[in-house]
Every structure is written in structure tokens, then in C-alpha cells.
Motif scaffolding. Structure first.
Motif, PDB file in Angstrom:
ATOM      1  N   PHE A  63       0.824  -1.204   0.000  1.00 54.59           N
ATOM      2  CA  PHE A  63       0.000   0.000   0.000  1.00 54.59           C
ATOM      3  C   PHE A  63       0.866   1.265   0.000  1.00 54.59           C
ATOM      4  O   PHE A  63       0.679   2.163  -0.828  1.00 54.59           O
ATOM      5  N   PHE A  64       1.832   1.347   0.923  1.00 49.81           N
ATOM      6  CA  PHE A  64       2.674   2.540   1.000  1.00 49.81           C
ATOM      7  C   PHE A  64       3.644   2.640  -0.167  1.00 49.81           C
ATOM      8  O   PHE A  64       3.986   3.747  -0.593  1.00 49.81           O
ATOM      9  N   LYS A  65       4.058   1.526  -0.686  1.00 47.70           N
ATOM     10  CA  LYS A  65       4.914   1.561  -1.881  1.00 47.70           C
ATOM     11  C   LYS A  65       4.160   2.243  -3.023  1.00 47.70           C
ATOM     12  O   LYS A  65       4.688   3.151  -3.673  1.00 47.70           O
ATOM     13  N   GLU A  66       2.933   1.827  -3.242  1.00 50.73           N
ATOM     14  CA  GLU A  66       2.120   2.420  -4.314  1.00 50.73           C
ATOM     15  C   GLU A  66       1.887   3.916  -4.073  1.00 50.73           C
ATOM     16  O   GLU A  66       1.945   4.730  -4.992  1.00 50.73           O
ATOM     17  N   LYS A  67       1.632   4.277  -2.817  1.00 56.25           N
ATOM     18  CA  LYS A  67       1.316   5.669  -2.484  1.00 56.25           C
ATOM     19  C   LYS A  67       2.534   6.601  -2.567  1.00 56.25           C
ATOM     20  O   LYS A  67       2.372   7.799  -2.810  1.00 56.25           O
ATOM     21  N   THR A  68       3.747   6.061  -2.307  1.00 57.46           N
ATOM     22  CA  THR A  68       4.930   6.929  -2.234  1.00 57.46           C
ATOM     23  C   THR A  68       5.825   6.863  -3.467  1.00 57.46           C
ATOM     24  O   THR A  68       6.675   7.743  -3.641  1.00 57.46           O
ATOM     25  N   GLU A  69       5.658   5.880  -4.321  1.00 54.84           N
ATOM     26  CA  GLU A  69       6.509   5.786  -5.516  1.00 54.84           C
ATOM     27  C   GLU A  69       6.517   7.058  -6.370  1.00 54.84           C
ATOM     28  O   GLU A  69       7.570   7.411  -6.906  1.00 54.84           O
ATOM     29  N   PRO A  70       5.401   7.777  -6.507  1.00 55.13           N
ATOM     30  CA  PRO A  70       5.444   9.005  -7.311  1.00 55.13           C
ATOM     31  C   PRO A  70       6.439  10.053  -6.802  1.00 55.13           C
ATOM     32  O   PRO A  70       6.903  10.897  -7.574  1.00 55.13           O
ATOM     33  N   PHE A  71       6.789  10.009  -5.522  1.00 53.48           N
ATOM     34  CA  PHE A  71       7.733  10.968  -4.956  1.00 53.48           C
ATOM     35  C   PHE A  71       9.187  10.515  -5.139  1.00 53.48           C
ATOM     36  O   PHE A  71      10.098  11.266  -4.816  1.00 53.48           O
ATOM     37  N   ALA A  72       9.378   9.292  -5.611  1.00 51.99           N
ATOM     38  CA  ALA A  72      10.722   8.704  -5.691  1.00 51.99           C
ATOM     39  C   ALA A  72      10.954   8.065  -7.062  1.00 51.99           C
ATOM     40  O   ALA A  72      11.514   6.980  -7.154  1.00 51.99           O
ATOM     41  N   GLN A  73      10.535   8.742  -8.106  1.00 55.89           N
ATOM     42  CA  GLN A  73      10.646   8.177  -9.449  1.00 55.89           C
ATOM     43  C   GLN A  73      12.094   7.855  -9.791  1.00 55.89           C
ATOM     44  O   GLN A  73      12.999   8.628  -9.527  1.00 55.89           O
ATOM     45  N   GLY A  74      12.290   6.654 -10.347  1.00 56.30           N
ATOM     46  CA  GLY A  74      13.621   6.205 -10.729  1.00 56.30           C
ATOM     47  C   GLY A  74      14.411   5.583  -9.601  1.00 56.30           C
ATOM     48  O   GLY A  74      15.537   5.135  -9.803  1.00 56.30           O
ATOM     49  N   LEU A  75      13.828   5.536  -8.392  1.00 61.27           N
ATOM     50  CA  LEU A  75      14.511   4.958  -7.242  1.00 61.27           C
ATOM     51  C   LEU A  75      13.856   3.637  -6.864  1.00 61.27           C
ATOM     52  O   LEU A  75      12.745   3.339  -7.279  1.00 61.27           O
ATOM     53  N   VAL A  76      14.562   2.866  -6.056  1.00 61.48           N
ATOM     54  CA  VAL A  76      14.099   1.553  -5.617  1.00 61.48           C
ATOM     55  C   VAL A  76      13.772   1.610  -4.125  1.00 61.48           C
ATOM     56  O   VAL A  76      14.551   2.157  -3.335  1.00 61.48           O
ATOM     57  N   LEU A  77      12.631   1.035  -3.756  1.00 57.10           N
ATOM     58  CA  LEU A  77      12.273   0.959  -2.336  1.00 57.10           C
ATOM     59  C   LEU A  77      13.223  -0.006  -1.644  1.00 57.10           C
ATOM     60  O   LEU A  77      13.298  -1.182  -1.985  1.00 57.10           O
ATOM     61  N   ASP A  78      13.968   0.519  -0.679  1.00 56.93           N
ATOM     62  CA  ASP A  78      14.996  -0.260   0.012  1.00 56.93           C
ATOM     63  C   ASP A  78      14.512  -0.817   1.344  1.00 56.93           C
ATOM     64  O   ASP A  78      14.836  -1.940   1.702  1.00 56.93           O
ATOM     65  N   ARG A  79      13.734  -0.019   2.082  1.00 61.74           N
ATOM     66  CA  ARG A  79      13.329  -0.451   3.420  1.00 61.74           C
ATOM     67  C   ARG A  79      12.098   0.319   3.868  1.00 61.74           C
ATOM     68  O   ARG A  79      11.947   1.497   3.550  1.00 61.74           O
ATOM     69  N   MET A  80      11.242  -0.390   4.641  1.00 57.75           N
ATOM     70  CA  MET A  80      10.070   0.243   5.240  1.00 57.75           C
ATOM     71  C   MET A  80       9.951  -0.280   6.665  1.00 57.75           C
ATOM     72  O   MET A  80      10.086  -1.482   6.897  1.00 57.75           O
ATOM     73  N   TYR A  81       9.680   0.624   7.606  1.00 55.88           N
ATOM     74  CA  TYR A  81       9.570   0.220   9.005  1.00 55.88           C
ATOM     75  C   TYR A  81       8.813   1.277   9.799  1.00 55.88           C
ATOM     76  O   TYR A  81       8.612   2.393   9.337  1.00 55.88           O
TER      77      TYR A  81
END
Length: 169
Positions: A63-81
Motif C-alpha cells: 500500500f505505501f509503496k504504491e502511495k509513495t513511488e510518485p515521490f521517488a521516481q527512478g529509485l528503488v524501495l529499500d526499506r520500510m519500518y
């Protein structure tokens, strides 16, 4: 959207980031999560707070990956906590990366906030302290190389959900 800026350092603020129902679900998740002691702000310092890593198989991660990806275009989600700080705890300043293009997102989970509660996220930008109030359902995103720290609430636990994006694949 509100910004707090120094030279080439911007902290972006998105208020009412989720629906009220989704915000309550995230709060419920954080209140019932299993926490381990401490996150190291810097290797030479003792850990502070409590942390619950969120696995990529969990719905909240997706859910948060989908919601926050627009703010981090071209980057990879590394960690969530989830970070949890006890009343009057005093975390240290730190950076999440040495790379300016890496992005950190912080979501304020608590359901209420008052000025006297404290709990701001403090940034150190161009020799100045800039504080952002931890309003419920607020998301911040900023360059991960900006020095920052949480401040605790006066009388209750403070929860933030941290989402970190970088260039590493």
C-alpha cells in the motif's frame, strides 16, 4: 503542498495523505506491531526508540509503496519500518544516505497532535534548524542526505512509518 527549503534542500509536506479509514488502519497496525529495541542513528551512538520492520509481503508495504513511488521516481524501495519513540526519548541527528537523490518518506501515524505535545521532526539545513509538526495523516518526503531527527512526544508514544528509496537495485 508546503515546502521548507534551504539551498537545494527541500522538505515536502503532504497533508491528509490517506483517507481517514486508511489512516486508522495504519494506526491500528502500528499499535499492534511487534517492536524490537532501537535503531542506530549513527554507528558510534547507542540505539534509540523501538523499530518494527515491515516485510515486502505485507499489505501495508504494498500500500505505501504504491502511495509513495510518485515521490521517488527512478529509485528503488529499500526499506520500510515503523519507528516508535517513548515519551521524553531524545533521538540523535542523522542522515539516511549520503546520496542527495535518495529519498526518505515519513508518515505521521498518531491520531491527534497539539502544539504542547512536541514530536516535531527537526532538520538541519544550511546552519538552521527547521521543524515540521507531526500532524496526523501527514507525509514528509525529502533528500535522504539532509540531517534530521525525531523529537518525542511529551506524554505518549510517537509513531512514524519510514519509507526509504535509493539508487541501489
Amino acid at each position: 503542498m508546503e515546502t521548507k527549503s534551504g539551498t537545494d534542500n527541500i522538505v515536502n509536506v503532504e497533508d491528509n495523505f490517506l483517507t481517514e479509514e486508511d489512516h486508522k488502519s495504519v494506526l491500528y497496525y502500528c499499535l499492534n506491531a511487534k517492536y524490537g529495541y532501537g535503531e542506530y542513528d549513527r554507528p558510534e551512538l547507542p540505539p534509540t526508540g523501538m523499530v518494527c520492520d515491515i516485510d515486502e509481503t505485507e499489505d501495508i508495504y504494498k500500500f505505501f509503496k504504491e502511495k509513495t513511488e510518485p515521490f521517488a521516481q527512478g529509485l528503488v524501495l529499500d526499506r520500510m519500518y515503523v519507528n516508535s519513540f517513548a515519551p521524553s526519548e531524545n533521538p540523535y541527528f542523522h542522515t539516511d544516505s549520503s546520496i542527495h537523490s535518495d529519498i526518505t518518506c515519513l508518515y505521521y501515524v498518531n491520531d491527534t497532535w497539539d502544539l504542547d505535545d512536541g514530536g516535531a521532526t527537526e532538520f538541519y539545513i544550511n546552519g538552521n534548524f527547521v521543524g515540521v509538526a507531526p500532524l496526523p495523516n501527514r507525509l514528509l518526503y525529502f533528500s535522504a542526505d539532509i540531517p534530521h531527527r525525531a523529537t518525542s512526544f511529551r506524554n505518549r508514544y510517537r509513531f512514524t512509518l519510514a519509507i526509504k528509496y535509493n539508487n541501489i537495485e
